[in-house]
Design a protein around this motif. Structure first.
Motif, PDB file in Angstrom:
ATOM      1  N   TYR A 137       0.820  -1.219   0.000  1.00 49.55           N
ATOM      2  CA  TYR A 137       0.000   0.000   0.000  1.00 49.55           C
ATOM      3  C   TYR A 137       0.850   1.263   0.000  1.00 49.55           C
ATOM      4  O   TYR A 137       1.785   1.402   0.793  1.00 49.55           O
ATOM      5  CB  TYR A 137      -0.927   0.016   1.223  1.00 49.55           C
ATOM      6  CG  TYR A 137      -1.808   1.236   1.298  1.00 49.55           C
ATOM      7  CD1 TYR A 137      -2.874   1.405   0.421  1.00 49.55           C
ATOM      8  CD2 TYR A 137      -1.561   2.235   2.248  1.00 49.55           C
ATOM      9  CE1 TYR A 137      -3.686   2.531   0.492  1.00 49.55           C
ATOM     10  CE2 TYR A 137      -2.372   3.359   2.324  1.00 49.55           C
ATOM     11  CZ  TYR A 137      -3.433   3.506   1.437  1.00 49.55           C
ATOM     12  OH  TYR A 137      -4.215   4.616   1.494  1.00 49.55           O
ATOM     13  N   ALA A 138       0.507   2.184  -0.890  1.00 46.32           N
ATOM     14  CA  ALA A 138       1.188   3.481  -0.986  1.00 46.32           C
ATOM     15  C   ALA A 138       0.281   4.558  -0.435  1.00 46.32           C
ATOM     16  O   ALA A 138      -0.815   4.788  -0.949  1.00 46.32           O
ATOM     17  CB  ALA A 138       1.543   3.791  -2.443  1.00 46.32           C
ATOM     18  N   VAL A 150      -2.133  -3.734   7.864  1.00 49.23           N
ATOM     19  CA  VAL A 150      -2.614  -4.999   7.292  1.00 49.23           C
ATOM     20  C   VAL A 150      -1.967  -5.302   5.953  1.00 49.23           C
ATOM     21  O   VAL A 150      -2.216  -6.361   5.362  1.00 49.23           O
ATOM     22  CB  VAL A 150      -4.150  -4.969   7.137  1.00 49.23           C
ATOM     23  CG1 VAL A 150      -4.819  -4.788   8.487  1.00 49.23           C
ATOM     24  CG2 VAL A 150      -4.594  -3.878   6.163  1.00 49.23           C
ATOM     25  N   ALA A 151      -1.136  -4.376   5.463  1.00 48.01           N
ATOM     26  CA  ALA A 151      -0.450  -4.584   4.192  1.00 48.01           C
ATOM     27  C   ALA A 151       0.841  -5.357   4.422  1.00 48.01           C
ATOM     28  O   ALA A 151       1.398  -5.382   5.518  1.00 48.01           O
ATOM     29  CB  ALA A 151      -0.149  -3.244   3.534  1.00 48.01           C
ATOM     30  N   GLU A 152       1.324  -6.015   3.356  1.00 51.49           N
ATOM     31  CA  GLU A 152       2.583  -6.748   3.480  1.00 51.49           C
ATOM     32  C   GLU A 152       3.769  -5.798   3.506  1.00 51.49           C
ATOM     33  O   GLU A 152       4.740  -6.021   4.230  1.00 51.49           O
ATOM     34  CB  GLU A 152       2.716  -7.740   2.328  1.00 51.49           C
ATOM     35  CG  GLU A 152       3.923  -8.654   2.465  1.00 51.49           C
ATOM     36  CD  GLU A 152       3.849  -9.862   1.548  1.00 51.49           C
ATOM     37  OE1 GLU A 152       4.887 -10.218   0.989  1.00 51.49           O
ATOM     38  OE2 GLU A 152       2.744 -10.423   1.398  1.00 51.49           O
ATOM     39  N   ARG A 153       3.672  -4.754   2.719  1.00 50.11           N
ATOM     40  CA  ARG A 153       4.724  -3.743   2.711  1.00 50.11           C
ATOM     41  C   ARG A 153       4.097  -2.365   2.543  1.00 50.11           C
ATOM     42  O   ARG A 153       2.961  -2.237   2.097  1.00 50.11           O
ATOM     43  CB  ARG A 153       5.729  -3.979   1.582  1.00 50.11           C
ATOM     44  CG  ARG A 153       6.698  -5.122   1.831  1.00 50.11           C
ATOM     45  CD  ARG A 153       7.830  -5.070   0.841  1.00 50.11           C
ATOM     46  NE  ARG A 153       8.805  -6.116   1.082  1.00 50.11           N
ATOM     47  CZ  ARG A 153       9.972  -6.207   0.462  1.00 50.11           C
ATOM     48  NH1 ARG A 153      10.288  -5.312  -0.459  1.00 50.11           N
ATOM     49  NH2 ARG A 153      10.818  -7.182   0.728  1.00 50.11           N
ATOM     50  N   ALA A 154       4.883  -1.348   2.909  1.00 46.18           N
ATOM     51  CA  ALA A 154       4.418   0.039   2.795  1.00 46.18           C
ATOM     52  C   ALA A 154       5.242   0.781   1.758  1.00 46.18           C
ATOM     53  O   ALA A 154       6.445   0.559   1.618  1.00 46.18           O
ATOM     54  CB  ALA A 154       4.531   0.742   4.144  1.00 46.18           C
ATOM     55  N   THR A 170       8.017   0.926  11.985  1.00 48.92           N
ATOM     56  CA  THR A 170       6.928  -0.005  12.320  1.00 48.92           C
ATOM     57  C   THR A 170       6.684  -1.044  11.227  1.00 48.92           C
ATOM     58  O   THR A 170       6.395  -2.207  11.516  1.00 48.92           O
ATOM     59  CB  THR A 170       5.624   0.779  12.574  1.00 48.92           C
ATOM     60  OG1 THR A 170       5.866   1.822  13.518  1.00 48.92           O
ATOM     61  CG2 THR A 170       4.528  -0.143  13.094  1.00 48.92           C
ATOM     62  N   PHE A 171       6.805  -0.628   9.977  1.00 46.83           N
ATOM     63  CA  PHE A 171       6.453  -1.509   8.859  1.00 46.83           C
ATOM     64  C   PHE A 171       7.665  -1.757   7.956  1.00 46.83           C
ATOM     65  O   PHE A 171       8.661  -1.028   8.007  1.00 46.83           O
ATOM     66  CB  PHE A 171       5.315  -0.891   8.040  1.00 46.83           C
ATOM     67  CG  PHE A 171       4.169  -0.399   8.871  1.00 46.83           C
ATOM     68  CD1 PHE A 171       3.359  -1.292   9.559  1.00 46.83           C
ATOM     69  CD2 PHE A 171       3.902   0.965   8.988  1.00 46.83           C
ATOM     70  CE1 PHE A 171       2.302  -0.838  10.332  1.00 46.83           C
ATOM     71  CE2 PHE A 171       2.857   1.422   9.761  1.00 46.83           C
ATOM     72  CZ  PHE A 171       2.052   0.521  10.442  1.00 46.83           C
ATOM     73  N   GLU A 172       7.535  -2.766   7.123  1.00 43.65           N
ATOM     74  CA  GLU A 172       8.559  -3.022   6.115  1.00 43.65           C
ATOM     75  C   GLU A 172       8.256  -2.118   4.917  1.00 43.65           C
ATOM     76  O   GLU A 172       7.174  -2.194   4.322  1.00 43.65           O
ATOM     77  CB  GLU A 172       8.546  -4.492   5.702  1.00 43.65           C
ATOM     78  CG  GLU A 172       9.689  -4.848   4.761  1.00 43.65           C
ATOM     79  CD  GLU A 172       9.726  -6.326   4.424  1.00 43.65           C
ATOM     80  OE1 GLU A 172      10.552  -6.710   3.581  1.00 43.65           O
ATOM     81  OE2 GLU A 172       8.909  -7.095   5.004  1.00 43.65           O
ATOM     82  N   VAL A 173       9.199  -1.272   4.591  1.00 43.82           N
ATOM     83  CA  VAL A 173       8.985  -0.277   3.544  1.00 43.82           C
ATOM     84  C   VAL A 173       9.620  -0.742   2.234  1.00 43.82           C
ATOM     85  O   VAL A 173      10.814  -1.058   2.189  1.00 43.82           O
ATOM     86  CB  VAL A 173       9.586   1.085   3.961  1.00 43.82           C
ATOM     87  CG1 VAL A 173       9.428   2.099   2.832  1.00 43.82           C
ATOM     88  CG2 VAL A 173       8.894   1.590   5.226  1.00 43.82           C
ATOM     89  N   GLU A 174       8.800  -0.790   1.198  1.00 40.88           N
ATOM     90  CA  GLU A 174       9.313  -1.171  -0.120  1.00 40.88           C
ATOM     91  C   GLU A 174       9.991  -0.007  -0.815  1.00 40.88           C
ATOM     92  O   GLU A 174      11.030  -0.156  -1.455  1.00 40.88           O
ATOM     93  CB  GLU A 174       8.171  -1.703  -0.995  1.00 40.88           C
ATOM     94  CG  GLU A 174       8.624  -2.118  -2.390  1.00 40.88           C
ATOM     95  CD  GLU A 174       7.519  -2.779  -3.192  1.00 40.88           C
ATOM     96  OE1 GLU A 174       7.458  -2.548  -4.413  1.00 40.88           O
ATOM     97  OE2 GLU A 174       6.712  -3.534  -2.599  1.00 40.88           O
ATOM     98  N   ARG A 175       9.398   1.203  -0.656  1.00 40.01           N
ATOM     99  CA  ARG A 175       9.990   2.377  -1.314  1.00 40.01           C
ATOM    100  C   ARG A 175       9.434   3.641  -0.680  1.00 40.01           C
ATOM    101  O   ARG A 175       8.308   3.646  -0.170  1.00 40.01           O
ATOM    102  CB  ARG A 175       9.697   2.367  -2.817  1.00 40.01           C
ATOM    103  CG  ARG A 175      10.343   3.515  -3.563  1.00 40.01           C
ATOM    104  CD  ARG A 175      10.488   3.257  -5.027  1.00 40.01           C
ATOM    105  NE  ARG A 175      11.105   4.393  -5.687  1.00 40.01           N
ATOM    106  CZ  ARG A 175      11.432   4.423  -6.963  1.00 40.01           C
ATOM    107  NH1 ARG A 175      11.217   3.361  -7.724  1.00 40.01           N
ATOM    108  NH2 ARG A 175      11.987   5.486  -7.496  1.00 40.01           N
ATOM    109  N   SER A 176      10.238   4.703  -0.710  1.00 41.66           N
ATOM    110  CA  SER A 176       9.806   5.997  -0.170  1.00 41.66           C
ATOM    111  C   SER A 176       9.981   7.078  -1.221  1.00 41.66           C
ATOM    112  O   SER A 176      10.959   7.073  -1.979  1.00 41.66           O
ATOM    113  CB  SER A 176      10.625   6.364   1.074  1.00 41.66           C
ATOM    114  OG  SER A 176      10.347   5.492   2.145  1.00 41.66           O
TER     115      SER A 176
END
Length: 479
Positions: A137-138, A150-154, A170-176
């Motif tokens: 989720y972006a 509830v998303a797998e990655r942020a 807090t979350f696993e971040v895919e990209r910023s």
């Protein structure tokens, strides 16, 4: 693999820099302010219902929105890799569908439906149910924390530093994607402090009346200056909020904070109220409250109506400049003379026409048509320039006639030196109009003057000449 999970993207503040719902409220109220009670009634039935009704009553062109180009480029690359791209927004479905069709990347759309406001927990539940195998989720705001949970990655887009830090911890971040604009800088830009230079006109009656050493007058003039500046900034915020759609189609104005999405227009309207309170309070202290109120009423009428009426708009602008002079005279006790007011009317009419002529020429260079929400045609340039130059020369003539009056000459030791003043003013106006004809005038002429070294030199020559004429004893120069 997680990279193959559906990529779900928020709309407001993420896919686009702006807020569809906030803009719909303003668009609706600008078009029909008397329908505010209808709007309140919609809100009483729930936020989702209000969004649905606003989407119907205040439609927009999705091609005008300030999209996040960097994010869209990444979405396109992910789409090309075969990844599913989904739009999930709290905006109404009608608005979301229009955006999705314009962008052309989305395989599915989740949005508010008039009953459920698809935000925060409601969005998280809907997406978790639709994609039990997981999704990425972006988002950009605190309400998205529930969805990221509830998303797998942020994917963090255009988020404040504090929120980005929480999400990263807090979350696993895919990209910023870093914010494109600083909100404080955007706000300062929105109140247009560079336009405050025009309010220096409140000092003119005192300076023309030779009250250079009158401390009380200087104090009152400064209070009047800030009263005008805060009131003007209040109006600028409302004006830009009302003009957000038109500004987005303008070659330069699309960079304004509201139009570019750097600042929420509803925040701007709230700040406008606070600035107005400060401005009116200062005007009361300066003894110029009726004139500030007249300025406020006139600028408000100009914003919502008069600026669309051909020629009336430039006369109103000239009148607002002259009103600044009148206000300064009242505040300082050096009441502007009829000569000064006559000069101001013609001089500022010329400058107002400069602004319109420049805009019309810019329109003509792009192929013609009509000036958006102004009523001028691309072919109006020559007549606007003729009227503007004529008005400028008349302002110089008024000064020359003033110098011919024996009673006026008695106020100066060496009145002959005053002839430099109309000469420099006419020279400066000729230069401004030459710049306009060459397509080099892109700002308000007075704002341009404060940035232009040549204008400062010309102004200094005029000021020194005026001071010399007033301060030198009679017959100092033997002609």
């Amino acid at each position: 693999r997680s990279a193959e999970k559906p990529l779900v993207v928020d709309l407001d503040g993420t896919l686009m820099r702006g807020d569809v719902f906030s803009e719909a409220i303003l668009r609706f109220l600008v078009a029909a302010p008397w329908k505010i009670f209808s709007l309140l009634g919609w809100f009483m039935k729930g936020r989702a219902h209000a969004k649905m009704r606003l989407a119907e009553a205040a439609p927009f062109d999705p091609s005008d929105l300030p999209y996040n180009a960097e994010l869209i480029a990444w979405l396109e690359s992910e789409k090309a890799r075969g990844r599913k791209i989904v739009l999930a927004t709290a905006a109404d479905r009608k608005a979301a569908q229009a955006v999705a069709e314009h962008v052309g990347l989305f395989d599915a759309v989740f949005a508010s439906d008039g009953k459920v406001n698809l935000k925060s927990r409601a969005k998280a539940e809907a997406l978790a149910q639709a994609y039990p195998q997981g999704f990425v989720y972006a988002g950009n705001e605190a309400a998205d924390l529930k969805v990221w949970a509830v998303a797998e990655r942020a994917v963090i887009v255009n988020a404040p530093k504090s929120l980005a830090r929480i999400a990263e911890n807090t979350f696993e971040v895919e990209r910023s994607f870093a914010p494109a604009a600083n909100p404080l800088r955007a706000f300062i830009k929105a109140i247009r402090p560079q336009q405050w230079a025009k309010n220096a006109l409140v000092f003119l009656p005192m300076l023309a009346g030779q009250g250079w050493l009158d401390f009380a007058a200087w104090q009152s003039a400064f209070i009047a200056f800030w009263a005008l500046s805060f009131t003007a900034s209040s109006v600028y915020l409302v004006n830009d909020a009302a003009d957000i759609d038109a500004d987005r189609r303008h070659p330069r104005k699309h960079r304004r904070p509201f139009a570019s999405g750097a600042l929420n227009p509803l925040i701007g309207v709230a700040a406008s109220f606070l600035l107005l309170v400060v401005g009116v309070s200062l005007a009361y202290l300066a003894g110029a409250l009726p004139y500030i109120l007249a300025y406020l009423v006139t600028t408000t009428l100009y914003t919502f109506w008069l600026k669309r009426v051909v020629l009336v708009d430039v006369f109103v602008l000239a009148g607002l400049y002259t009103l600044r002079v009148v206000l300064g005279g009242v505040a300082t006790g050096y009441i502007a003379s009829g000569w000064l007011l006559a000069f101001s009317c013609f001089f500022f009419l010329s400058l107002a026409l400069v602004k319109r002529a420049a805009e019309v020429d810019a329109l003509a260079s792009k192929g013609g048509g009509a000036l958006n929400r102004r009523g001028y045609l691309h072919s109006d340039g020559p007549i606007l320039k003729a009227m503007g130059m004529a008005s400028g020369f008349v302002s110089g003539l008024v000064l020359a006639l003033y110098l011919q009056e024996p009673t006026n000459a008695q106020n100066y030791g060496e009145p002959f030196i005053l002839w430099v003043v109309p000469a420099t003013i006419v020279f400066w106006l000729c230069r401004v109009w030459l710049k306009t004809e060459r397509g080099e005038m892109h700002d308000d002429p007075l704002v341009y003057a404060f940035r232009d070294k040549a204008s400062w030199l010309i102004g200094a020559i005029a000021a020194v000449s005026f001071a010399a004429a007033a301060l030198l004893p009679a017959d100092t120069l033997q002609w």
